[in-house]
Design a protein around this motif. Structure first.
Motif, short mmCIF file in Angstrom:
data_model
loop_
_atom_site.label_atom_id
_atom_site.label_comp_id
_atom_site.label_asym_id
_atom_site.label_seq_id
_atom_site.Cartn_x
_atom_site.Cartn_y
_atom_site.Cartn_z
N PRO A 100 0.82 -1.22 0.00
CA PRO A 100 0.00 0.00 0.00
C PRO A 100 0.85 1.26 0.00
CG PRO A 100 -0.27 -1.27 2.04
CD PRO A 100 0.71 -2.01 1.20
N ASP A 101 0.33 2.33 -0.58
CA ASP A 101 1.04 3.61 -0.56
C ASP A 101 1.15 4.10 0.88
OD1 ASP A 101 1.27 3.64 -3.27
OD2 ASP A 101 -0.60 4.76 -3.59
N ALA A 102 2.20 4.86 1.14
CA ALA A 102 2.45 5.36 2.51
C ALA A 102 1.26 6.16 3.04
CB ALA A 102 3.72 6.20 2.53
N ASN A 103 0.61 6.92 2.15
CA ASN A 103 -0.48 7.79 2.64
C ASN A 103 -1.71 7.01 3.11
OD1 ASN A 103 -1.63 7.04 0.27
ND2 ASN A 103 -1.50 9.06 -0.73
N VAL A 104 -1.80 5.73 2.75
CA VAL A 104 -2.91 4.91 3.24
C VAL A 104 -2.91 4.89 4.76
CG1 VAL A 104 -3.73 2.52 3.40
CG2 VAL A 104 -3.03 3.45 1.18
N PHE A 105 -1.70 4.87 5.33
CA PHE A 105 -1.58 4.72 6.79
C PHE A 105 -1.78 6.04 7.53
CE2 PHE A 105 0.74 1.24 4.83
CZ PHE A 105 0.08 0.16 5.40
N GLU A 106 -1.97 7.11 6.76
CA GLU A 106 -2.25 8.40 7.43
C GLU A 106 -3.69 8.45 7.94
OE1 GLU A 106 -1.07 11.25 4.52
OE2 GLU A 106 1.03 10.54 4.64
N ASP A 107 -4.50 7.56 7.46
CA ASP A 107 -5.87 7.49 7.98
C ASP A 107 -5.82 7.20 9.48
OD1 ASP A 107 -8.42 6.35 8.77
OD2 ASP A 107 -8.91 6.27 6.64
N PRO A 108 -6.48 8.02 10.30
CA PRO A 108 -6.37 7.85 11.76
C PRO A 108 -6.92 6.54 12.28
CG PRO A 108 -8.01 9.53 11.18
CD PRO A 108 -7.31 9.16 9.92
N ARG A 109 -7.64 5.80 11.42
CA ARG A 109 -8.14 4.51 11.90
C ARG A 109 -7.03 3.47 12.04
NH1 ARG A 109 -13.09 4.10 7.79
NH2 ARG A 109 -11.49 5.09 6.53
N TRP A 110 -5.88 3.72 11.41
CA TRP A 110 -4.75 2.80 11.59
C TRP A 110 -4.05 3.10 12.91
CZ3 TRP A 110 -3.75 -1.37 8.77
CH2 TRP A 110 -4.28 -1.44 7.48
N PRO A 111 -3.63 2.07 13.65
CA PRO A 111 -2.80 2.35 14.84
C PRO A 111 -1.55 3.12 14.41
CG PRO A 111 -3.39 0.02 14.72
CD PRO A 111 -3.83 0.65 13.42
N ARG A 112 -1.07 4.03 15.27
CA ARG A 112 0.04 4.90 14.89
C ARG A 112 1.31 4.14 14.52
NH1 ARG A 112 0.29 9.58 19.14
NH2 ARG A 112 -1.79 10.35 18.84
N THR A 113 1.46 2.96 15.14
CA THR A 113 2.69 2.20 14.87
C THR A 113 2.68 1.56 13.48
OG1 THR A 113 1.59 0.42 16.06
CG2 THR A 113 3.29 1.64 17.26
N TYR A 114 1.53 1.53 12.85
CA TYR A 114 1.46 0.94 11.51
C TYR A 114 1.73 2.02 10.48
CZ TYR A 114 -0.74 -3.34 13.31
OH TYR A 114 -1.01 -4.51 13.97
N ARG A 115 2.90 2.00 9.93
CA ARG A 115 3.27 2.92 8.87
C ARG A 115 3.95 2.12 7.79
NH1 ARG A 115 0.03 5.39 10.82
NH2 ARG A 115 0.00 7.45 11.76
N ARG A 116 3.95 2.66 6.60
CA ARG A 116 4.58 1.92 5.50
C ARG A 116 6.02 1.54 5.84
NH1 ARG A 116 4.59 1.14 -0.40
NH2 ARG A 116 6.59 0.14 -0.63
#
Ligand code: FAD
Ligand code: SF4
Length: 272
Positions: A100-116
């Motif tokens: 997934p693109d990095a910006n997908v994980f900017e959605d606040p529904r993802w836990p903060r530790t989950y980043r690309r």
């Protein structure tokens, strides 16, 4: 066949989530039992005759006892297709792995530790385990050539995504390289797909306390993380009931202490 009757963790479902969790838990020293409702499919076993609905469909409208490969459900406003079998969705998925693109994980529904970038090492690990590679450019593939030509005509770029398929050498005994038959979503009869049962499951040999496959009842009575639940579960082959450490056994049902629910989108009777 598993010998033990007590386990640290019971994993329900043997798809992507279940298989990977089971292997990593076993590597961490836990004894693990994987419960899978569907049957084991070996190359050549996948159903092709659509008139044999019991082999094709899981619990379809006219035969609630059918235990075929595809679990098709129609919910309000959406239909779902999932696989039922050892390996779960990997048996019928299209083998495509796109990060997934990095910006997908900017959605606040993802836990903060989950980043690309934090997930990257794990994507790499999966890529190694499933031996991901694109279709070799040298391989003639008219559909791809036409697609690329059309994209070029529109000024768009294309790329060949990594797929979990063996193209250059047979990936194991009784398996062949990809025959380009395009039947990936019906189950690969040639064993060219690197499905969960043919990859992560191999870890079972190295991590002896991981036991599977065992089939469980499709009729879960209740299941949910962190809440009390019971499930009727048994080993189809021996008819033996299984117990996990800390589980009790009131009248043939289990009260679980710790389990990992990886049964995909399946609702069963009331799963979720
Ligand atoms: C046709 C198709 C093509 C796809 N192609 C792609 C693709 O190319 N790339 C991609 O990234 N994704 C693809 N997907 C999606 C992908 O397959 C799913 O996202 C993935 O399988 C979900 O993994 P999971 O572990 O959550 O569940 P699943 O893989 O569905 O595994 C759940 C398992 O739990 C078992 N189970 C359910 N209920 C019970 C129960 N009560 N007791 C015991 N076992 C139970 C099921 O039988 C199944 O084996 C595709 C899906 C489909 C249907
Ligand atoms: S042999 Fe056919 S079904 Fe198997 S991976 Fe290749 S195209 Fe898909």
């Amino acid at each position: 066949m598993a010998k033990a009757s007590r386990y640290d963790v019971v994993v329900v479902g043997s798809g992507f989530g279940g298989s990977i969790s089971a292997l990593r838990l076993a590597q961490a020293g836990k004894s693990v039992l994987v419960l899978e409702r569907g049957k084991r499919y070996r190359p050549g076993d996948f159903p092709r005759d659509v008139t044999r609905t019991d082999e094709v469909l899981w619990r379809h409208a006219t035969r609630r006892k059918a235990q075929g490969l595809y679990d098709v459900r129609f919910l309000s406003g959406i239909g779902t297709v999932t696989a039922s079998g050892v390996g779960g969705g990997s048996l019928i998925y299209a083998n495509v792995h796109v990060r997934p693109d990095a910006n997908v994980f900017e959605d606040p529904r993802w836990p903060r530790t989950y980043r690309r970038d934090s997930l990257e090492p794990y994507f790499d690990k999966v890529a190694r385990e499933l031996r991901l590679n694109p279709v070799p450019p040298s391989m003639p593939l008219r559909k791809r050539d036409l697609f690329q030509r059309a994209a070029r005509g529109m000024g768009r770029e294309t790329f060949d995504p990594p797929v979990a398929v063996a193209f250059s050498e047979p990936p194991g005994p009784g398996r062949r390289v990809c025959q380009l038959c395009a039947e990936c979503e019906f189950g690969c009869q040639h064993g060219a797909k690197n499905t969960m049962d043919l990859t992560y499951r191999r870890g079972r040999r190295r991590w002896g306390r991981w036991s599977w496959p065992v089939r469980s009842s499709p009729t879960w009575s209740r299941c949910g993380m962190g809440t009390a639940s019971t499930a009727r579960t048994w080993c189809r082959e021996s008819g033996t009931p299984w117990r996990a450490r800390g589980w009790c056994w009131p009248r043939g049902r289990w009260a679980r202490w710790r389990y990992c629910c990886a049964a995909g989108t399946s609702r069963g009777r009331c799963l979720g």
